[in-house]
Scaffold this motif. Structure first.
Motif, short mmCIF file in Angstrom:
data_model
loop_
_atom_site.label_atom_id
_atom_site.label_comp_id
_atom_site.label_asym_id
_atom_site.label_seq_id
_atom_site.Cartn_x
_atom_site.Cartn_y
_atom_site.Cartn_z
N SER A 193 0.84 -1.19 0.00
CA SER A 193 0.00 0.00 0.00
C SER A 193 0.88 1.24 0.00
N ASN A 201 -12.08 0.90 -6.02
CA ASN A 201 -11.44 0.19 -4.92
C ASN A 201 -12.35 -0.97 -4.51
N SER A 212 -12.09 -3.19 -2.28
CA SER A 212 -12.18 -3.53 -0.85
C SER A 212 -13.06 -2.55 -0.09
N GLU A 263 -7.11 -3.45 -5.31
CA GLU A 263 -7.31 -4.45 -4.26
C GLU A 263 -8.19 -5.59 -4.77
N ASP A 288 -9.30 -8.69 -2.64
CA ASP A 288 -10.38 -8.65 -1.65
C ASP A 288 -11.76 -8.91 -2.27
N THR A 300 -3.04 -5.29 -6.40
CA THR A 300 -3.23 -5.90 -5.09
C THR A 300 -1.98 -5.73 -4.23
N HIS A 301 -2.19 -5.65 -2.91
CA HIS A 301 -1.06 -5.63 -1.99
C HIS A 301 -0.87 -7.00 -1.34
#
Length: 484
Positions: free
Chosen positions: A178, A204, A206, A248, A251, A288-289
């Protein structure tokens, strides 16, 4: 010890005694000197691009020092100029400063340290300007990769990959912690592609519940769920012809993963509650992280979707792995927030930049931006010092302690060694001065270094005592406290 480049000083005075004295004082400080006794010749010498500071007498035949000052500033505005005169008046001092002089000294000097200190500060100001200009040139030369900034080998590899994949329609997966700038990479790809005139839509994944996420991505029909009072296009339809950025992606719930797979396979979306699909032409860039490979192995992410997304992968390095990019980024954010807040903050002291470079930046570029914004908001200085940074940056660990070693462990060996040596040398010089009651001569003897070189080290590492004027103001000029 690594010695920085010494400022080159031009001294112009028609009085041979003064010229020799000023030259001797500054040469003892280690400055390379160009000494000239004629103002016209001095103007020619000032055109030398290696000249950093000019020390000029005001009263000279053929060409006055004031005219020489104006001519130098017109030709070389970056040169810092110090004026000297035996006939000081408020009017001439004001005129000199208005014409661009850095400072104004009266002859004979009350204290030779006044000359050394003034020249030293002017040289530091010139060096700061040079560093700032170099950073600005580096920012200009970054090929306009939107707000992606970096000169490290890792970021150059990212830029090259971005340039290559921009001209294809392949799905791209951007991986990184992030705050590393994943959306900036996605935007750079889009605006270099043939789709640049079409929409770029970012979402986003998530930040929304499963129902809202599906509605946002694919749209819905009237009555499809409570609150669906009319038909609504989804973001895939809104991005038709352009690019959609799914941040993300790791998620995304399993049911939504199935619907995403259909979009990638068939090029069509079906609104929630609809019977017929809608064709869309959208390039998908996901980010994605989390480790999608592990999520796939653990059954939290569909294997078929993983391979559909993972056609081209771009790995963004964390900021702690590319410390050479910190000065460039810091200067970029300083310039951004100085303009936004209408404040004149020109740069960073070496100590401040050292503190920024050593920091581990767990929040990556986003954390660095926040730190610089905070510093610009709170500072009343023209140059940010370590005191303008958050408290954690001011807490220096003891030399050789495990804390210090750990704080440098993320840096390349050569850079970690250089920063550790600077920290040790600064603390050594400070402790030595304290032990010798701030007597520079005694401290120099204890260190086994001649006084001139010792004072130069004090300046280099920003370790200073007090000037003679300060000592007299304190009513104590008997103790040989000296400025670095």
């Amino acid at each position: 010890m690594n010695q920085p480049k010494r400022a080159k000083i031009l001294v112009v005075d028609d009085d041979p005694v003064v010229l020799k004295a000023v030259t001797s004082i500054l040469q003892r400080e280690g400055y390379p000197i160009v000494a000239i006794d004629d103002a016209v010749e001095g103007l020619t010498a000032a055109k030398d691009p290696s000249i950093d500071v000019a020390v000029l007498d005001i009263n000279m035949p053929h060409l006055s020092g004031m005219d020489l000052l104006k001519a130098i500033k017109a030709e070389r505005p970056d040169v810092e100029v110090i004026m000297m005169t035996a006939y000081a008046t408020v009017e001439t001092a004001v005129e000199a400063v208005k014409a661009g002089a850095y400072d104004y000294l009266t002859k004979p000097f009350e204290d030779i340290d006044d000359l050394s200190l003034t020249v030293g500060k002017a040289a530091e100001r010139k060096a700061l300007k040079d560093r700032t200009r170099a950073l600005e040139e580096a920012l200009t030369a970054r090929s306009q990769f939107e707000d992606l900034i970096g000169q490290s080998s890792q970021m150059r590899a990212v830029f090259k990959l971005v340039e290559t994949v921009s001209h294809s329609t392949a799905t791209v997966l951007i991986q990184g912690e992030s705050g590393t700038g994943k959306e900036l990479v996605a935007r750079a790809i889009h605006y270099r592609s043939a789709r640049k005139d079409k929409p770029f839509v970012a979402v986003n994944c998530s930040a929304l519940t499963e129902t809202l996420l599906e509605s946002e991505l694919f749209g819905h029909m009237k009555g499809a769920f409570t609150g669906a009072t009319g038909n609504k296009k989804g973001l895939f339809e809104a991005a038709d012809g352009g690019t959609i950025f799914l941040d993300e992606i790791g998620d995304v719930p399993p049911a939504t993963q199935v619907r995403l797979l259909r979009v990638l396979q068939e090029g069509e979306v079906k609104r929630v509650g609809a019977n017929e699909p809608v064709k869309v032409d959208v390039r998908v860039i996901a980010a994605t992280h989390v480790d999608l490979t592990r999520a796939k192995e653990q059954g939290r992410f569909r294997e078929d979707l993983f391979y559909r997304l993972n056609v081209i992968t771009i790995d963004l390095p964390p900021l702690r792995d590319r410390p050479e990019d910190v000065p460039l980024l810091a200067h970029h954010f300083l310039k951004l927030y100085s303009a936004k807040l209408d404040k004149k903050v020109a740069g960073f002291t070496p100590r401040a930049m050292e503190a920024l470079t050593v920091n581990r930046w767990t929040g990556n570029v986003r954390e660095l931006e926040n730190v610089i914004e905070r510093a610009v908001v709170l500072t009343s200085n023209e140059v940010l010092d370590v005191e303008d940074l958050p408290p954690g940056f001011q807490e220096a660990p003891q030399a050789g302690s495990p804390v210090e070693v750990f704080s440098l462990a993320h840096l390349p060996y050569a850079q970690a060694k250089r920063l550790a040596m600077r920290a040790f040398e600064r603390r050594y010089l400070t402790a030595l001065l304290e032990k010798n009651n701030n007597n520079v001569s005694s401290a120099a003897r204890a260190a086994g270094v001649d006084r001139s070189n010792f004072r130069r080290l004090l300046k280099q590492y920003e370790v200073a005592g007090r000037t003679m004027k300060q000592r007299k103001a304190d009513g104590n000029d008997s103790s040989p406290l000296e400025v670095a």
